[in-house]
Design a protein around this motif. Structure first.
Motif, PDB file in Angstrom:
ATOM      1  N   UNK A   1       0.831  -1.202   0.000  1.00  0.00           N
ATOM      2  CA  UNK A   1       0.000   0.000   0.000  1.00  0.00           C
ATOM      3  C   UNK A   1       0.863   1.249   0.000  1.00  0.00           C
ATOM      4  N   UNK A   2       0.468   2.220  -0.815  1.00  0.00           N
ATOM      5  CA  UNK A   2       1.093   3.527  -0.730  1.00  0.00           C
ATOM      6  C   UNK A   2       0.690   4.188   0.592  1.00  0.00           C
ATOM      7  N   UNK A   3       1.253   5.348   0.850  1.00  0.00           N
ATOM      8  CA  UNK A   3       0.964   6.080   2.085  1.00  0.00           C
ATOM      9  C   UNK A   3      -0.538   6.336   2.225  1.00  0.00           C
ATOM     10  N   UNK A   4      -1.065   6.113   3.440  1.00  0.00           N
ATOM     11  CA  UNK A   4      -2.505   6.250   3.676  1.00  0.00           C
ATOM     12  C   UNK A   4      -2.774   7.288   4.761  1.00  0.00           C
ATOM     13  N   UNK A   5      -3.929   7.953   4.633  1.00  0.00           N
ATOM     14  CA  UNK A   5      -4.447   8.832   5.685  1.00  0.00           C
ATOM     15  C   UNK A   5      -5.418   8.086   6.588  1.00  0.00           C
ATOM     16  N   UNK A   6      -6.079   7.068   6.028  1.00  0.00           N
ATOM     17  CA  UNK A   6      -6.978   6.192   6.774  1.00  0.00           C
ATOM     18  C   UNK A   6      -6.730   4.775   6.290  1.00  0.00           C
ATOM     19  N   UNK A   7      -6.640   3.835   7.217  1.00  0.00           N
ATOM     20  CA  UNK A   7      -6.433   2.432   6.876  1.00  0.00           C
ATOM     21  C   UNK A   7      -7.708   1.658   7.185  1.00  0.00           C
ATOM     22  N   UNK A   8      -8.244   0.959   6.177  1.00  0.00           N
ATOM     23  CA  UNK A   8      -9.463   0.173   6.335  1.00  0.00           C
ATOM     24  C   UNK A   8      -9.167  -1.290   6.034  1.00  0.00           C
ATOM     25  N   UNK A   9      -9.503  -2.166   6.956  1.00  0.00           N
ATOM     26  CA  UNK A   9      -9.254  -3.592   6.789  1.00  0.00           C
ATOM     27  C   UNK A   9     -10.389  -4.368   7.433  1.00  0.00           C
ATOM     28  N   UNK A  10     -10.473  -5.654   7.096  1.00  0.00           N
ATOM     29  CA  UNK A  10     -11.501  -6.455   7.762  1.00  0.00           C
ATOM     30  C   UNK A  10     -11.070  -6.840   9.160  1.00  0.00           C
ATOM     31  N   UNK A  11      -9.791  -7.136   9.350  1.00  0.00           N
ATOM     32  CA  UNK A  11      -9.298  -7.520  10.670  1.00  0.00           C
ATOM     33  C   UNK A  11      -8.496  -6.380  11.279  1.00  0.00           C
ATOM     34  N   UNK A  12      -8.249  -6.437  12.596  1.00  0.00           N
ATOM     35  CA  UNK A  12      -7.512  -5.353  13.232  1.00  0.00           C
ATOM     36  C   UNK A  12      -6.008  -5.473  13.054  1.00  0.00           C
TER      37      UNK A  12
ATOM     38  N   UNK B   1      -7.924  -7.629  19.405  1.00  0.00           N
ATOM     39  CA  UNK B   1      -8.052  -8.941  18.770  1.00  0.00           C
ATOM     40  C   UNK B   1      -8.845  -9.941  19.594  1.00  0.00           C
ATOM     41  N   UNK B   2      -9.131  -9.650  20.870  1.00  0.00           N
ATOM     42  CA  UNK B   2      -9.822 -10.633  21.700  1.00  0.00           C
ATOM     43  C   UNK B   2     -11.310 -10.657  21.383  1.00  0.00           C
ATOM     44  N   UNK B   3     -11.816 -11.845  21.078  1.00  0.00           N
ATOM     45  CA  UNK B   3     -13.203 -12.044  20.660  1.00  0.00           C
ATOM     46  C   UNK B   3     -14.021 -12.596  21.823  1.00  0.00           C
ATOM     47  N   UNK B   4     -15.129 -11.893  22.160  1.00  0.00           N
ATOM     48  CA  UNK B   4     -15.927 -12.317  23.312  1.00  0.00           C
ATOM     49  C   UNK B   4     -16.864 -13.474  22.979  1.00  0.00           C
ATOM     50  N   UNK B   5     -17.053 -13.803  21.684  1.00  0.00           N
ATOM     51  CA  UNK B   5     -17.869 -14.956  21.302  1.00  0.00           C
ATOM     52  C   UNK B   5     -17.037 -16.226  21.317  1.00  0.00           C
ATOM     53  N   UNK B   6     -15.926 -16.229  20.600  1.00  0.00           N
ATOM     54  CA  UNK B   6     -15.066 -17.408  20.583  1.00  0.00           C
ATOM     55  C   UNK B   6     -14.222 -17.531  21.852  1.00  0.00           C
ATOM     56  N   UNK B   7     -14.157 -16.431  22.629  1.00  0.00           N
ATOM     57  CA  UNK B   7     -13.397 -16.379  23.885  1.00  0.00           C
ATOM     58  C   UNK B   7     -11.917 -16.703  23.671  1.00  0.00           C
ATOM     59  N   UNK B   8     -11.372 -16.090  22.632  1.00  0.00           N
ATOM     60  CA  UNK B   8      -9.959 -16.255  22.334  1.00  0.00           C
ATOM     61  C   UNK B   8      -9.549 -15.146  21.369  1.00  0.00           C
ATOM     62  N   UNK B   9      -8.252 -14.917  21.224  1.00  0.00           N
ATOM     63  CA  UNK B   9      -7.813 -13.923  20.238  1.00  0.00           C
ATOM     64  C   UNK B   9      -8.153 -14.392  18.822  1.00  0.00           C
ATOM     65  N   UNK B  10      -8.657 -13.467  18.013  1.00  0.00           N
ATOM     66  CA  UNK B  10      -8.929 -13.749  16.612  1.00  0.00           C
ATOM     67  C   UNK B  10      -7.776 -13.205  15.762  1.00  0.00           C
ATOM     68  N   UNK B  11      -7.904 -13.406  14.452  1.00  0.00           N
ATOM     69  CA  UNK B  11      -6.844 -12.969  13.542  1.00  0.00           C
ATOM     70  C   UNK B  11      -6.608 -11.463  13.663  1.00  0.00           C
ATOM     71  N   UNK B  12      -5.356 -11.100  13.697  1.00  0.00           N
ATOM     72  CA  UNK B  12      -4.929  -9.705  13.653  1.00  0.00           C
ATOM     73  C   UNK B  12      -3.622  -9.684  12.872  1.00  0.00           C
TER      74      UNK B  12
ATOM     75  N   UNK C   1      -6.874   7.311  11.318  1.00  0.00           N
ATOM     76  CA  UNK C   1      -7.717   6.233  11.834  1.00  0.00           C
ATOM     77  C   UNK C   1      -7.357   4.919  11.149  1.00  0.00           C
ATOM     78  N   UNK C   2      -7.492   3.829  11.905  1.00  0.00           N
ATOM     79  CA  UNK C   2      -7.426   2.477  11.357  1.00  0.00           C
ATOM     80  C   UNK C   2      -8.734   1.803  11.736  1.00  0.00           C
ATOM     81  N   UNK C   3      -9.544   1.482  10.740  1.00  0.00           N
ATOM     82  CA  UNK C   3     -10.908   0.988  10.949  1.00  0.00           C
ATOM     83  C   UNK C   3     -10.989  -0.460  10.510  1.00  0.00           C
ATOM     84  N   UNK C   4     -11.722  -1.289  11.278  1.00  0.00           N
ATOM     85  CA  UNK C   4     -11.766  -2.727  11.016  1.00  0.00           C
ATOM     86  C   UNK C   4     -13.025  -3.304  11.648  1.00  0.00           C
ATOM     87  N   UNK C   5     -13.256  -4.607  11.404  1.00  0.00           N
ATOM     88  CA  UNK C   5     -14.361  -5.332  12.027  1.00  0.00           C
ATOM     89  C   UNK C   5     -13.879  -6.691  12.492  1.00  0.00           C
ATOM     90  N   UNK C   6     -14.659  -7.724  12.147  1.00  0.00           N
ATOM     91  CA  UNK C   6     -14.300  -9.135  12.336  1.00  0.00           C
ATOM     92  C   UNK C   6     -14.410  -9.622  13.775  1.00  0.00           C
TER      93      UNK C   6
END
Length: 262
Positions: free
Chosen positions: A180-191, A198-209, A224-229
Motif C-alpha cells: 500500500x502507498x501512504x494512507x491517511x486512513x487504513x481500512x481492513x476487515x481484521x484489526x 483482537x480478543x473475541x468475546x464470542x469465541x473467547x480467544x484472540x482472533x486474527x490480527x 484512523x485504522x478501521x476494522x471489524x471481524x
C-alpha cells in the motif's frame, strides 16, 4: 466530508440500505453474508440449508473444538446435500443481490472472511467500487483497503465442503498490506496486531490480527485504522501513536455506522 463506515453486515439488508443516509460515501469492510447466525440457529445459510442443529454444533465447535474438528463436521454436514456447490452459491447470490442493491451512495467495499469475493466483480457498477489491496482518494483523503483474513504462518486452507472462507496465506496478505502507498486512513476487515483489539468475546480467544497492518499504522501514522471481524463490546478502540484504531464491526446488531468526518 462525511463518510459512514460499516463492517460485519451479515445479511442486515435493511440497515445497510440506511447506512449511507446523510453521507458523501459509504465504506463496507466485509462480511456481507449471513452464513451462521449465532443468535438464531434456524437463520443464516447454514441453519436454513442444513438445519439449526448444525448451526448450534458449529457454534459450539468454534468456541470449544479444534479447527480440524470444526472443518470435518461442516464438511460432513454439507456432504448430505445433493449438488451442494450449486445450493451454496445460489444462497450466497440471493443475499448478494439484495445487499449490493442496498448500497445506493458512492460505496467502497472489501470482502471479509465470510464472503465469496470471486462473485463480487459481477456487482461492480458506477458508484460501487471494489478497492481491495489499493489506496483510493476519497474527498482528498488517501484511504487504503485490505480485505480477507490471513492464516497463521505456515497454515493452509482446509476445505469444509462447498463453503471456503476468504482466508489468505500469511505472507500473501502481508505483502498486499506492505505494498500500500501512504494512507491517511487504513481500512481492513481484521484489526492491526494490538492485543486488546483482537480478543473475541464470542469465541473467547484472540482472533486474527495482522502485524503488517500495525506496521502500516506505525509507518504512516494515519488518523484512523478501521476494522471489524472481532466480536467485542461496542466501539472498542485503542491508540497507536496518533492513530485511533476503531472496531466498526457491530453493524449487523446495531445498524449504526461509524462516522468519519473531515
Amino acid at each position: 466530508m462525511r463518510v459512514h463506515v460499516v463492517s460485519d453486515v451479515h445479511g442486515n439488508v435493511e440497515a445497510l440500505a440506511r447506512a449511507g443516509d446523510g453521507a458523501d460515501a459509504l465504506l463496507v469492510l466485509g462480511d456481507l453474508i449471513d452464513y451462521v447466525d449465532y443468535g438464531n440457529p434456524a437463520a443464516g445459510i447454514l441453519g436454513r440449508v442444513l438445519g439449526p442443529e448444525v448451526s448450534i454444533r458449529f457454534a459450539h465447535l468454534r468456541t470449544n473444538g479444534a479447527r480440524s474438528e470444526l472443518v470435518a463436521y461442516v464438511k460432513d454436514a454439507w456432504s448430505r446435500i445433493a449438488d451442494a456447490d450449486a445450493v451454496l452459491e445460489q444462497a450466497v447470490r440471493e443475499q448478494y443481490d439484495r445487499l449490493f442493491a442496498a448500497m445506493t451512495v458512492p460505496t467502497y467495499a472489501i470482502p471479509g472472511n465470510v464472503d465469496l469475493p470471486r462473485l463480487w466483480p459481477e456487482y461492480e457498477r458506477p458508484g460501487l467500487h471494489l478497492p481491495d489491496g489499493r489506496v483510493v482518494t476519497v474527498g482528498g483523503l488517501r484511504i487504503g483497503f485490505v480485505g480477507g483474513v490471513p492464516l497463521p504462518p505456515g497454515q493452509t486452507v482446509l476445505s469444509s465442503g462447498p463453503w471456503t472462507p476468504h482466508l489468505l496465506p500469511f505472507e500473501e496478505y502481508a505483502a498486499t498490506v506492505r505494498a500500500l502507498d501512504t494512507v491517511d486512513v487504513l481500512c481492513s476487515h481484521i484489526p492491526p496486531s494490538v492485543a486488546e483489539l483482537a480478543y473475541d468475546v464470542v469465541s473467547r480467544r484472540p482472533e486474527a490480527a495482522a502485524p503488517a497492518l500495525l506496521d502500516v499504522v506505525r509507518r504512516d501514522r494515519p488518523r484512523a485504522a478501521l476494522f471489524g471481524h472481532v466480536h467485542q463490546p461496542l466501539a472498542p478502540r485503542a491508540r497507536v501513536g496518533r492513530t485511533e484504531c476503531v472496531n466498526v464491526g457491530h453493524f449487523r446488531r446495531t445498524g449504526v455506522p461509524y462516522v468519519l468526518r473531515w
